[in-house]
Design an enzyme around this catalytic site. Structure first.
Site, short mmCIF file in Angstrom:
data_model
loop_
_atom_site.label_atom_id
_atom_site.label_comp_id
_atom_site.label_asym_id
_atom_site.label_seq_id
_atom_site.Cartn_x
_atom_site.Cartn_y
_atom_site.Cartn_z
N ASP A 165 0.85 -1.19 0.00
CA ASP A 165 0.00 0.00 0.00
C ASP A 165 0.89 1.24 0.00
O ASP A 165 2.12 1.14 0.16
CB ASP A 165 -0.87 -0.06 1.27
CG ASP A 165 -1.92 1.04 1.33
OD1 ASP A 165 -2.27 1.61 0.27
OD2 ASP A 165 -2.39 1.33 2.45
N GLU A 167 2.69 5.07 -3.89
CA GLU A 167 2.67 6.04 -5.02
C GLU A 167 3.99 6.79 -5.14
O GLU A 167 4.35 7.14 -6.26
CB GLU A 167 1.50 7.02 -4.84
CG GLU A 167 0.13 6.37 -5.03
CD GLU A 167 -0.24 5.43 -3.89
OE1 GLU A 167 0.20 5.68 -2.76
OE2 GLU A 167 -0.96 4.46 -4.14
N ASP A 172 -8.91 3.61 -2.64
CA ASP A 172 -9.94 4.01 -1.68
C ASP A 172 -11.20 4.55 -2.33
O ASP A 172 -11.44 5.76 -2.38
CB ASP A 172 -9.36 5.06 -0.73
CG ASP A 172 -8.22 4.50 0.11
OD1 ASP A 172 -8.10 3.26 0.18
OD2 ASP A 172 -7.45 5.30 0.67
O1 MIG Z 1 -3.65 5.98 4.82
O2 MIG Z 1 -3.62 0.73 5.68
O3 MIG Z 1 -5.87 2.24 0.34
O4 MIG Z 1 -6.86 -0.02 1.65
O5 MIG Z 1 -6.85 0.00 4.46
C1 MIG Z 1 -4.48 4.90 4.57
C2 MIG Z 1 -4.77 1.47 5.84
C3 MIG Z 1 -3.67 3.67 4.36
C4 MIG Z 1 -4.92 3.03 2.38
C5 MIG Z 1 -5.39 1.84 1.61
C6 MIG Z 1 -6.43 1.09 2.38
C7 MIG Z 1 -5.86 0.66 3.72
C8 MIG Z 1 -5.36 1.88 4.50
N1 MIG Z 1 -4.37 2.60 3.68
#
Ligand code: MIG
Length: 822
Positions: free
Chosen positions: A430, A433, A506
């Site tokens: 995650d 980016e 998200d």
């Molecule tokens: O700042 O890990 O898109 O799926 O549950 C949020 C917590 C960070 C973003 C991800 C989401 C995940 C969440 N993450």
């Protein structure tokens, strides 16, 4: 250089000329005299050309164009504004996929022509306009303006531009997960990987950068892959109805023209450049349950127990960021999870795989081994003046590994040892980016190794996430020995499919987002990323029962099927909305499991032969202009058409069926396609249609993949009065033996007339399944069967027709020919 030879500028201060300045140096307080502003430059008349194997070079005296024959159907163009090309390197196109074919070169009065058997690249001598024609000399794609560039005085290098003609009828598709309408005509879009929590329709850019599009006009499709990792832009007849252009903030103007004429061929050829997904472990195609976050251990155990007690199939449970110790990657919160290895083992014994999240930010903490190692080895990213790149993410102040450094990727791969030892079966990357709280992402001056081709974050930003998940995938692959890793990533660039599945980030619990999700997954699928899914139910916000159920139904036909929700929402599992909905959700998750052998076969067709898994209707019938605007119906693999229900409270909807004959999946009613039909949409149903003549493999119901050994394998065989081919693939389901050809491909041929039907099977491959017999359900015979002959022997079983117009035939798994006679 032209800048030093400016035309006389009328507004020059007459008292000062450039000669009067010391050594031609301009001081800060001096007015800019005699220097023209930086402006776009265009290729001009070609003055010389040369050839080096499959590369042709054309020069206008300063700038150079390279035309490279990549394959019979693919030609690459590059531009070097100052005549020197950058070193060959691409994260999207691995070296070994380049192959050359027969080609020729011709020069006439007006043009140079580089031709393969299929396509000709025509370079106009006078203007340097480039066009591509098929082997009938029909122009498919052509420059509207010569390639151009503009010097970038802040960073060096050039902004690079290509402008193509857009015909009045032309439609555009691709570009990854954009939330615009499926047909991109009229849009301008940007690629710059961005963390976009609760993104909206038409919001842009999003999490991924896939600079590849398909143009379709006059029934002919072609593709353009602009392999440039800088921030890039695409304008599809937005600014000017007659132009399509693409450009980038830096790097080379380098693009591939990919010949069609079918959209399917373009996508397959794009896959031949950038690769396909490796075969996933079969369990990864099951249902996954996720939430931010399930903890502590007792919660996870409850969740698992609920699935099994309620008999709702599930294969994977996710641990989001709270499983870690202070969000430190590769650690466990021992208060919540005192003995991870035991827990993971107990879950595995009950048929659940554990998938854990891993983010790129490493907490700045000298007592934390990962940080210490990264610091000692100098593996973290630095700013231009040599300070570390630091920013706040979940763990607090963090530094970030430079995943564009191969040595860092190897190191990162080894960090998973503990998680693998604990039995973790998959990793979710995650925030790659990369996302940074406050500023959004890294400043552009951060330096990157870029596999030895050094650059700033301007160049590396869009590939950072892809290189992270590449490191994750390869690390896991080493540690699992011969078992297939499962990875999922949020960010990516073209080619990320070689390392990971992808989810759309998200999204929001709204009907609009359910519809968007369907468009996004179709678009990802034609953009090289077939293994994709949305957060079922919507990440932020609260879905009502109906929305959640409709999303589960769409999820059955999402290549990656995972329910997920944000931490500030109510807990949300398939049973959270009461018994009525639980029963429908169960029915559909069961459908996913029954279809798994079919889904797995569609995956193989993707992996091995480059087909996308989801296929929008326009891909099946591109010659029909109406289809350019359809975005609701798609097929999953070759045989099953689905129209997700994306509106609340509707009792019926209009569904378009492409030409040919189709069966309603539920009633087995035969329907003539090539038209729109009205389909009833009660909540416990979904419009699903199967092509006549299909042979659909079906698994007995299991609560998780490989719950038990199958002793008889089932197929649904749909009658057809024309010849139809089907395909079934099987292998071990979790090893890399398929790379050594240990797998089996079964091909079926179905045909029929008013009084008979034949089913032929041919088998190729080295894998031997354990079961011995088939249970074939023959659907919708137009006659009453009286005799069945299997490989020249009369079949003695019952031929009774059931209320769904089926007869059942037991046959050896090795049968060659079945005849059913009236
Ligand atoms: O700042 O890990 O898109 O799926 O549950 C949020 C917590 C960070 C973003 C991800 C989401 C995940 C969440 N993450």
């Amino acid at each position: 250089m032209d800048e030093l030879n400016p035309p006389a500028a009328p507004d020059v201060n007459p008292e000062l000329t450039i000669d009067q300045l010391d050594d031609g140096i301009q001081h800060v307080n001096n007015p800019i005299v005699g220097l023209t502003a930086i402006e776009k430059k265009y290729l001009t008349k070609i003055v010389e050309y040369s050839q080096n194997n499959n590369n042709f070079y054309f020069s206008d005296g300063v700038a150079k164009v390279e035309v490279r024959v990549v394959s019979d159907e693919i030609i690459r163009i590059r531009l070097a504004p100052h005549g020197a090309f950058l070193e060959e390197f691409s994260y999207a196109v691995p070296e070994n996929t380049k192959r050359v074919t027969v080609f020729s070169f011709r020069e006439d009065e007006k043009n140079y022509r580089v031709s393969t058997n299929t396509v000709t690249c025509i370079i106009d001598k006078e203007t340097c306009l480039i066009s591509f024609a098929d082997n009938q000399d029909v122009i498919i794609n052509q420059d509207q303006a010569p390639m151009h560039w503009e010097e970038n005085s802040d960073f060096g290098g050039y902004y690079v531009y290509a402008t193509k003609k857009a015909s009045a009828e032309e439609s555009f598709f691709g570009l990854g997960d954009k939330t615009a309408n499926f047909n991109l005509r009229g849009k301008r879009l940007v690629n710059w990987n961005s963390d976009t929590y609760s993104f909206a329709k038409d919001q842009d850019p999003l999490y991924r950068s896939i600079p590849f599009y398909i143009g379709l006009s006059d029934e002919t499709a072609y593709g353009i892959f602009f392999d440039n990792t800088f921030k890039s832009y695409f304008d599809f007849a937005h600014e000017d109805n007659g132009k399509t252009s693409f450009w980038a903030d830096g790097g080379e103007l380098q693009y591939y023209y990919i010949h069609g004429p079918k959209m399917m061929d373009v996508v397959k050829r794009y896959h031949s450049l950038t690769g396909t997904h490796p075969m996933p472990p079969l369990w990864a195609l099951g249902f996954h349950q996720c939430r931010w976050s399930y903890y502590p251990e007792s919660k996870i155990k409850d969740l698992a127990r609920n699935f099994r007690e309620r008999k709702i199939p599930c294969d994977a449970i996710y641990l989001d960021i709270d499983y870690m110790d202070g969000y430190r990657c590769f650690t466990w919160n021992k208060k919540y999870f005192p003995d991870p290895k035991r827990m993971v083992k107990e879950l595995a014994d009950d048929g659940f795989r554990t998938v854990v999240i891993i983010d790129p930010g490493i907490k700045v903490d000298d007592n934390y081994w990962v940080f210490r190692e990264g610091k000692e080895k100098k593996y973290f990213c630095r700013r231009c003046d040599d300070y570390f790149m630091e920013g706040y993410v979940w763990p607090g102040r963090c530094q970030f590994p430079d995943f564009t450094n191969p040595e860092v990727r190897d190191w990162w791969g080894t960090l998973f040892e503990g998680l693998v030892d604990a039995g973790v079966a998959g990793v979710w990357n995650d925030m790659n980016e990369p996302a940074v709280f406050g500023s959004g992402t890294f400043p552009v001056d951060v330096r990157h190794n870029f596999d030895g081709h050094r650059g700033s974050h301007r160049k590396a930003h869009n590939v950072y996430g892809m290189q992270m998940v590449r490191a994750t995938y390869n690390g896991l692959k080493k540690l699992y020995k011969n078992k297939r890793p499962f990875t999922i990533t949020r960010a990516g660039y073209s080619g990320v499919q070689r390392y990971s599945s992808v989810w759309t980030g998200d999204n929001v619990a709204s009907w609009e987002h359910l519809k968007l999700g369907s468009v996004q997954l179709q678009r990802l699928s034609v953009s090289g990323i077939s293994f994709c899914g949305t957060d079922i139910g919507g990440f932020s916000g609260e879905p009502d029962a109906e929305l959640f159920t409709r999303w589960i139904q769409f999820g059955v036909f999402s290549p990656f099927m995972r329910a997920h929700s944000a931490g500030d929402t109510r807990e949300r599992e398939p049973w959270s909305f009461g018994e009525v909905y639980e029963a429908i959700n169960r029915k559909f998750i069961e459908l996913r499991y029954r279809l798994l052998p079919y889904i797995y076969s569609a995956f193989w067709e993707h992996h091995k032969y480059g087909f996308p898994i989801l296929r929008p209707v326009v891909m099946l019938e591109q010659e029909d202009k109406t289809n350019h605007y359809r975005e609701n119906e798609f097929t999953f693999g070759d045989k099953i058409l689905v129209a997700p229900v994306t509106e609340p409270g509707i009792q019926q909807m209009v569904v378009y069926l492409p030409k040919g004959k189709w069966y309603d999946y539920w009633t087995h009613e035969l329907i003539e396609g090539g038209r729109e039909i009205t389909v009833a949409t009660p909540l416990d149903s979904l419009p699903i249609f199967v092509k006549a003549g299909s042979v659909i493999p079906e698994s007995p119901l299991m609560q998780y993949v490989n719950e038990f050994e199958v002793d008889e394998f089932m197929f649904q065989v749909y009658y057809s009065d024309y010849e139809v081919r089907s395909f079934y693939y099987e292998d071990h389901g979790d090893t890399f033996a398929y790379e050594q050809d240990i797998y089996m491909e079964k091909k079926f041929l179905v045909n029929g007339d008013a009084t008979s039907m034949t089913i032929k099977q041919s088998i190729e491959g080295l894998f031997t399944p354990r079961y011995e017999t088939y249970d074939l359900k023959i659907i919708s015979l137009p006659f009453t069967p009286s005799r069945v002959i299997i490989d020249n022997r009369d079949y003695t079983g019952s031929l009774e027709v059931d209320d769904l117009h089926r007869i059942r035939i037991q046959a050896s798994k090795n049968f060659r020919n079945i005849q059913i006679l009236a």
